[in-house]
Design a protein around this motif. Structure first.
Motif, PDB file in Angstrom:
ATOM      1  N   SER A  42       1.614 -16.002 -71.513  1.00  0.00           N
ATOM      2  CA  SER A  42       2.313 -15.684 -72.756  1.00  0.00           C
ATOM      3  C   SER A  42       3.208 -14.478 -72.501  1.00  0.00           C
ATOM      4  N   PRO A  43       4.338 -14.361 -73.197  1.00  0.00           N
ATOM      5  CA  PRO A  43       5.207 -13.181 -73.011  1.00  0.00           C
ATOM      6  C   PRO A  43       4.478 -11.872 -73.258  1.00  0.00           C
ATOM      7  N   SER A  44       3.535 -11.880 -74.209  1.00  0.00           N
ATOM      8  CA  SER A  44       2.836 -10.635 -74.544  1.00  0.00           C
ATOM      9  C   SER A  44       1.955 -10.153 -73.397  1.00  0.00           C
ATOM     10  N   LYS A  45       1.464 -11.078 -72.571  1.00  0.00           N
ATOM     11  CA  LYS A  45       0.605 -10.676 -71.450  1.00  0.00           C
ATOM     12  C   LYS A  45       1.382  -9.820 -70.462  1.00  0.00           C
ATOM     13  N   LEU A  46       2.591 -10.238 -70.126  1.00  0.00           N
ATOM     14  CA  LEU A  46       3.400  -9.454 -69.201  1.00  0.00           C
ATOM     15  C   LEU A  46       3.810  -8.124 -69.835  1.00  0.00           C
ATOM     16  N   THR A  47       4.128  -8.154 -71.116  1.00  0.00           N
ATOM     17  CA  THR A  47       4.503  -6.912 -71.811  1.00  0.00           C
ATOM     18  C   THR A  47       3.363  -5.910 -71.778  1.00  0.00           C
ATOM     19  N   ARG A  48       2.138  -6.370 -72.045  1.00  0.00           N
ATOM     20  CA  ARG A  48       0.984  -5.470 -72.029  1.00  0.00           C
ATOM     21  C   ARG A  48       0.759  -4.883 -70.641  1.00  0.00           C
ATOM     22  N   LEU A  49       0.959  -5.683 -69.615  1.00  0.00           N
ATOM     23  CA  LEU A  49       0.804  -5.183 -68.250  1.00  0.00           C
ATOM     24  C   LEU A  49       1.844  -4.113 -67.938  1.00  0.00           C
ATOM     25  N   GLU A  50       3.093  -4.371 -68.318  1.00  0.00           N
ATOM     26  CA  GLU A  50       4.182  -3.453 -67.970  1.00  0.00           C
ATOM     27  C   GLU A  50       4.153  -2.177 -68.799  1.00  0.00           C
ATOM     28  N   THR A  51       3.522  -2.205 -69.939  1.00  0.00           N
ATOM     29  CA  THR A  51       3.445  -0.998 -70.774  1.00  0.00           C
ATOM     30  C   THR A  51       2.095  -0.302 -70.664  1.00  0.00           C
ATOM     31  N   GLY A  52       1.195  -0.840 -69.856  1.00  0.00           N
ATOM     32  CA  GLY A  52      -0.101  -0.197 -69.651  1.00  0.00           C
ATOM     33  C   GLY A  52      -1.041  -0.305 -70.827  1.00  0.00           C
ATOM     34  N   GLU A  53      -0.884  -1.344 -71.650  1.00  0.00           N
ATOM     35  CA  GLU A  53      -1.680  -1.453 -72.867  1.00  0.00           C
ATOM     36  C   GLU A  53      -3.063  -2.051 -72.632  1.00  0.00           C
ATOM     37  N   ASN A  54      -3.240  -2.797 -71.559  1.00  0.00           N
ATOM     38  CA  ASN A  54      -4.540  -3.417 -71.306  1.00  0.00           C
ATOM     39  C   ASN A  54      -5.595  -2.367 -70.976  1.00  0.00           C
ATOM     40  N   THR A  55      -6.789  -2.561 -71.482  1.00  0.00           N
ATOM     41  CA  THR A  55      -7.883  -1.650 -71.151  1.00  0.00           C
ATOM     42  C   THR A  55      -8.201  -1.712 -69.657  1.00  0.00           C
ATOM     43  N   SER A  56      -8.201  -2.915 -69.098  1.00  0.00           N
ATOM     44  CA  SER A  56      -8.391  -3.096 -67.664  1.00  0.00           C
ATOM     45  C   SER A  56      -7.412  -4.160 -67.180  1.00  0.00           C
ATOM     46  N   VAL A  57      -7.130  -4.146 -65.887  1.00  0.00           N
ATOM     47  CA  VAL A  57      -6.146  -5.063 -65.310  1.00  0.00           C
ATOM     48  C   VAL A  57      -6.820  -5.916 -64.250  1.00  0.00           C
ATOM     49  N   GLU A  58      -6.617  -7.211 -64.342  1.00  0.00           N
ATOM     50  CA  GLU A  58      -7.193  -8.132 -63.368  1.00  0.00           C
ATOM     51  C   GLU A  58      -6.403  -8.073 -62.065  1.00  0.00           C
ATOM     52  N   THR A  59      -7.117  -7.920 -60.946  1.00  0.00           N
ATOM     53  CA  THR A  59      -6.431  -7.869 -59.651  1.00  0.00           C
ATOM     54  C   THR A  59      -5.698  -9.175 -59.359  1.00  0.00           C
ATOM     55  N   ALA A  60      -6.228 -10.296 -59.855  1.00  0.00           N
ATOM     56  CA  ALA A  60      -5.564 -11.584 -59.637  1.00  0.00           C
ATOM     57  C   ALA A  60      -4.187 -11.613 -60.291  1.00  0.00           C
ATOM     58  N   ASP A  61      -4.055 -10.970 -61.453  1.00  0.00           N
ATOM     59  CA  ASP A  61      -2.762 -10.913 -62.131  1.00  0.00           C
ATOM     60  C   ASP A  61      -1.758 -10.089 -61.316  1.00  0.00           C
ATOM     61  N   VAL A  62      -2.234  -8.982 -60.775  1.00  0.00           N
ATOM     62  CA  VAL A  62      -1.353  -8.144 -59.958  1.00  0.00           C
ATOM     63  C   VAL A  62      -0.923  -8.897 -58.699  1.00  0.00           C
ATOM     64  N   MET A  63      -1.858  -9.612 -58.083  1.00  0.00           N
ATOM     65  CA  MET A  63      -1.548 -10.393 -56.892  1.00  0.00           C
ATOM     66  C   MET A  63      -0.479 -11.443 -57.189  1.00  0.00           C
ATOM     67  N   ALA A  64      -0.620 -12.108 -58.331  1.00  0.00           N
ATOM     68  CA  ALA A  64       0.339 -13.147 -58.701  1.00  0.00           C
ATOM     69  C   ALA A  64       1.741 -12.568 -58.868  1.00  0.00           C
ATOM     70  N   LEU A  65       1.836 -11.415 -59.482  1.00  0.00           N
ATOM     71  CA  LEU A  65       3.144 -10.780 -59.667  1.00  0.00           C
ATOM     72  C   LEU A  65       3.716 -10.316 -58.328  1.00  0.00           C
ATOM     73  N   CYS A  66       2.873  -9.785 -57.464  1.00  0.00           N
ATOM     74  CA  CYS A  66       3.331  -9.333 -56.150  1.00  0.00           C
ATOM     75  C   CYS A  66       3.910 -10.491 -55.342  1.00  0.00           C
ATOM     76  N   GLU A  67       3.309 -11.664 -55.473  1.00  0.00           N
ATOM     77  CA  GLU A  67       3.822 -12.844 -54.775  1.00  0.00           C
ATOM     78  C   GLU A  67       5.227 -13.189 -55.262  1.00  0.00           C
ATOM     79  N   ILE A  68       5.408 -13.184 -56.553  1.00  0.00           N
ATOM     80  CA  ILE A  68       6.710 -13.527 -57.128  1.00  0.00           C
ATOM     81  C   ILE A  68       7.771 -12.492 -56.757  1.00  0.00           C
ATOM     82  N   TYR A  69       7.393 -11.217 -56.752  1.00  0.00           N
ATOM     83  CA  TYR A  69       8.359 -10.150 -56.498  1.00  0.00           C
ATOM     84  C   TYR A  69       8.575  -9.884 -55.009  1.00  0.00           C
TER      85      TYR A  69
END
Length: 294
Positions: A42-69
């Protein structure tokens, strides 16, 4: 970049991780909509990650973004270490004892305040939270439209007083500038002893802590650049990739503004107010005179 992860707070890691992920996305020439489409997020998931709103961050999500970037292994390891801190530690305001009175807006603000090196706060109606006494906090709660229960009032008072620890951090205490409207000194909140104690506390803090500065905007200056409402301008350590932000709070909501143009306007307002108000010495004299009136 955070150099000491063992000492880093989860809030700091969330904010730094979000900032770096956004920079990586922009460097890759990708829009948020393109990223979420590829990951089925969802668009809000990426927004929360980029603004630091999540209480905790899943390493799998970071890995997925690193692959794309196309992030290299060294930087990827750093980003994953930030995420790991958010999974293994908890900031004090996210512990179960306080959770029920921490709104998303307040959580965002506490994240920023705990990470900041400098905060400039203009307050039009009441004493800034970092300078409030417990009795004053409780008097404010009694006046709230949605009056908290006794249990909630205890938690709110505990949170606000614990926040004040940033002023006495052993390393790099927060540099705090409070600019307050003269109405804050004159309008009674609670009984007279509450106001006398509160104003005397401001004097004590300013006189004992060189990192705290208070200026009062007197009625006599007339119209000024703070008349649109209270705000908090927040600045971060130079070593981090975090730009200044502004926190705003309304009757039913609170939000953080990150746009450079918006932040610059509030920074200009701070400069105007500081130039317009009497200096710290004269302002302390105004506060001491107000104590006598109460």
């Amino acid at each position: 970049m955070i150099t000491d992860l063992e000492a880093a707070t989860p809030a700091l890691c969330r904010l730094q991780l979000g900032s770096e992920l956004r920079q990586l996305r922009l460097a890759a020439g990708l829009k948020g909509s393109q990223v979420v489409k590829r990951l089925l997020w969802s668009p809000s998931k990426l927004t929360r990650l980029e603004t630091g709103e999540n209480t905790s961050v899943e390493t799998a999500d970071v890995m997925a973004l690193c692959e794309i970037y196309g992030v290299d292994l060294e930087r990827r390891a750093v980003l994953l270490s930030y995420a790991a801190v958010t999974k293994t530690k908890r900031d004090w305001w996210l512990t179960p004892e306080y959770r029920q009175v921490i709104s998303p807006g307040l959580k965002a603000f506490l994240d920023l305040e705990a990470t900041a090196t400098a905060v400039q706060n203009y307050q039009a109606e009441f004493v800034p939270g970092l300078l409030q006494t417990e009795a004053y906090i409780r008097a404010l709660n009694e006046l709230a439209l949605n009056r908290p229960t006794d249990e909630e009032a205890d938690m709110i008072a505990a949170i606000r007083t614990r926040r004040q620890d940033v002023l006495s951090r052993p390393e790099s205490p927060l540099k705090f500038t409070a600019i307050i409207n003269e109405a804050v000194l004159r309008r009674p909140v609670g009984r007279r002893p509450v106001m006398r104690e509160q104003l005397a506390h401001i004097v004590d803090v300013v006189e004992s802590r060189p990192n705290v500065r208070v200026q009062v905007v007197p009625f006599s200056v007339g119209a000024h650049s703070g008349m649109d409402g209270s705000f908090v301008l927040i600045q971060f350590p130079e070593k981090l990739s975090l730009k200044p932000m502004v926190y705003l709070e309304g009757l039913v909501d609170a939000w953080v503004k990150r746009g450079e143009g918006d932040v610059e306007r509030y920074a200009d307002a701070v400069s105007d107010l500081q130039a317009l108000a009497p200096g710290p010495r004269e302002s302390l004299h105004m506060i001491k005179e107000a104590i006598k009136e109460h």
